[in-house]
Enzyme design. Structure first.
Site, short mmCIF file in Angstrom:
data_model
loop_
_atom_site.label_atom_id
_atom_site.label_comp_id
_atom_site.label_asym_id
_atom_site.label_seq_id
_atom_site.Cartn_x
_atom_site.Cartn_y
_atom_site.Cartn_z
N ASP A 173 0.86 -1.18 0.00
CA ASP A 173 0.00 0.00 0.00
C ASP A 173 0.90 1.23 0.00
OD1 ASP A 173 -2.38 1.65 0.45
OD2 ASP A 173 -1.56 1.91 2.47
N ASP A 217 -1.15 -0.79 6.31
CA ASP A 217 -1.14 -0.14 7.62
C ASP A 217 -1.88 -0.96 8.67
OD1 ASP A 217 -3.66 2.39 6.81
OD2 ASP A 217 -3.78 0.24 6.96
N ASP A 238 -6.22 -1.55 5.19
CA ASP A 238 -5.90 -2.55 4.18
C ASP A 238 -6.23 -3.97 4.63
OD1 ASP A 238 -4.68 -0.72 2.28
OD2 ASP A 238 -3.13 -0.48 3.79
#
Length: 446
Positions: free
Chosen positions: A148, A346, A350
């Site tokens: 991410d 995180d 996610d």
């Protein structure tokens, strides 16, 4: 523990975590949980639970030991019967004892768990909680890692990236005023302004009657003039108007980060743009991961402009943007066919992507250790831990195979010597202990 990117407003009665930074004001904190419910204690209990989850390699070792014992008993009984038939009972007893003593399966039994537990401990020392020995083993076979962007590759702190001043003002003048107003504040944006002013060696001004407006901005008096530093909405609510020139520039940079305006009396004289920068060590982590032959992919909901600089800086193999959470899940599931994939996020936003991957790696989430969506929890935000964990897992697998080899090789040689009478039971006892010591010593070298 939570890894918040911006200050979180807390009111009376709300829960706070130990280690939090209080930006302004004074607080009285009440401890309501016993020591057994502290995060550190939860980590200890979690590690005990993790060790009870056997990996594939450990199960192989248990299977070898399970078959090894009856085979050795059969060989020792066969030797005993053979020498008894030949009329040599003393030889039969001595050789049977030698075979049984030298072929103790202890080395097989500890070959895998000792190394795996050592590996889990080494990972924990570095600030990574691996949720099981099977996960540690799986890390060694990862072929693709998805990342991410926001909060994972980019840092949680904001840095001053651009300054825009009206035509009759200079950028350094605006920075001097803003840094002077924010000098005593611990707000992330304030620290960035002061740091930039110190870097440029600007002389700060004396500010009187400073007032902080939580969630809005700050105001103060410099040389008998009132200045306001804050959001556009706050300044416009006070009747200030932004010139068309500044408005044009601010709208063009608004997507690059957070914009904070500076107003003198009734006139907006400029603005500052703050953006998230790359986390320390990100480029190094990506280089190490790619050198291991692992494919790197960045997944983000931002548009292309939001990732082009990052793409050029760290050079991932693939970058995909404008993805919704379900799009990220789809990308991961497509890549799972025939290969082990990991997802780094995180740990909160996610969660679906972490769950979709074989190995979900969550960052900075000490309070989320029991979440099922992540198989690896990093207590910090250093991405260099990921190549370290992969390298550690590969070393663990190599050490386990080395232990199996030495245990098997040592026992085969020892049993052959015991069968033909080369060694005595006393020597067999010493040799058996030595085989376990070799396995222990090799494991401790991890």
């Amino acid at each position: 523990l939570t890894g918040e990117s911006r200050p979180v407003m807390k009111e009376e009665g709300m829960e706070v975590f130990s280690g939090s930074i209080n930006i302004e004001g004074s607080l009285v904190i009440e401890i309501r949980k016993p020591a057994d419910e502290f995060v550190v204690k939860k980590i200890e209990r979690l590690m005990e639970k993790i060790r009870g989850n056997p990996s594939r390699i450990k199960r192989i070792g248990d299977a070898i030991a399970a078959y090894f014992v009856p085979v050795i008993i059969a060989v020792s009984l066969g030797s005993f019967i053979y020498w008894m038939i030949r009329g040599e009972p003393s030889t039969a007893i001595m050789r049977m004892l030698s075979i049984l003593l030298i072929s103790c399966p202890c080395a097989f039994g500890i070959a895998a768990p000792l190394v795996v537990w050592r590996g889990l401990g080494r990972a924990a020392e570095k600030g990574a909680i691996v949720m099981g020995s099977d996960i540690l083993e799986g890390l060694s076979r990862v072929k693709t890692i998805f990342f991410d962007k926001t909060g994972t590759i980019t840092s949680n702190s904001l840095s001053l990236s651009e300054t825009y001043a009206s035509r009759h003002r200079s950028k350094d003048e605006l920075l001097t005023i803003a840094a002077s107003m924010e000098y005593h504040s611990t707000h992330p944006l304030a620290l960035s302004l002061v740091k930039e002013a110190e870097k440029k060696e600007l002389a700060l001004l004396e500010v009187d009657d400073v007032k902080t407006r939580p969630g809005l901005g700050i105001e103060g008096t410099i040389n008998k003039k009132r200045f306001y530093l804050g959001s556009r909405a706050w300044l416009e609510a006070m009747g200030a108007s932004v010139s068309s020139d500044l408005l044009k520039h601010s709208e063009a940079t608004d997507e690059k980060g957070s914009v904070v305006f500076l107003k003198e009396e009734e006139e907006v004289i400029g603005f500052f743009v703050f953006k998230q920068s790359l986390r320390e060590g990100v480029a190094e982590a990506f280089n190490q991961i790619k050198s291991m032959g692992i494919k790197t992919v960045i997944l983000t909901g931002d548009d292309e402009r939001g990732v082009i600089d990052i793409k050029n800086s760290i050079g991932p193999d693939v970058t995909k943007w404008r993805l919704l959470p379900e799009d990220k899940v789809r990308e991961i599931q497509t890549s799972k066919t025939g290969r082990i994939v990991a997802m780094v996020g995180d740990g909160l936003n996610d969660a679906p992507a972490l769950e979709a991957s074989h190995i979900g790696i969550a960052m900075g989430c000490g309070t989320e250790l029991t979440r099922e969506s992540a198989k690896v929890n990093l207590l910090g935000d250093d991405l260099r831990l990921i190549p370290y964990l992969i390298e550690l897992s590969r070393k663990v697998r190599l050490k386990v195979y080395q232990n199996f080899f030495w245990a098997f090789f040592y026992n085969v040689i020892g049993i052959c010597l015991a069968v033909n009478g080369t060694i005595t039971p006393l020597f067999a006892v010493v040799a058996m202990i030595l085989s376990s010591l070799i396995v222990i010593g090799n494991s401790m070298r991890l």
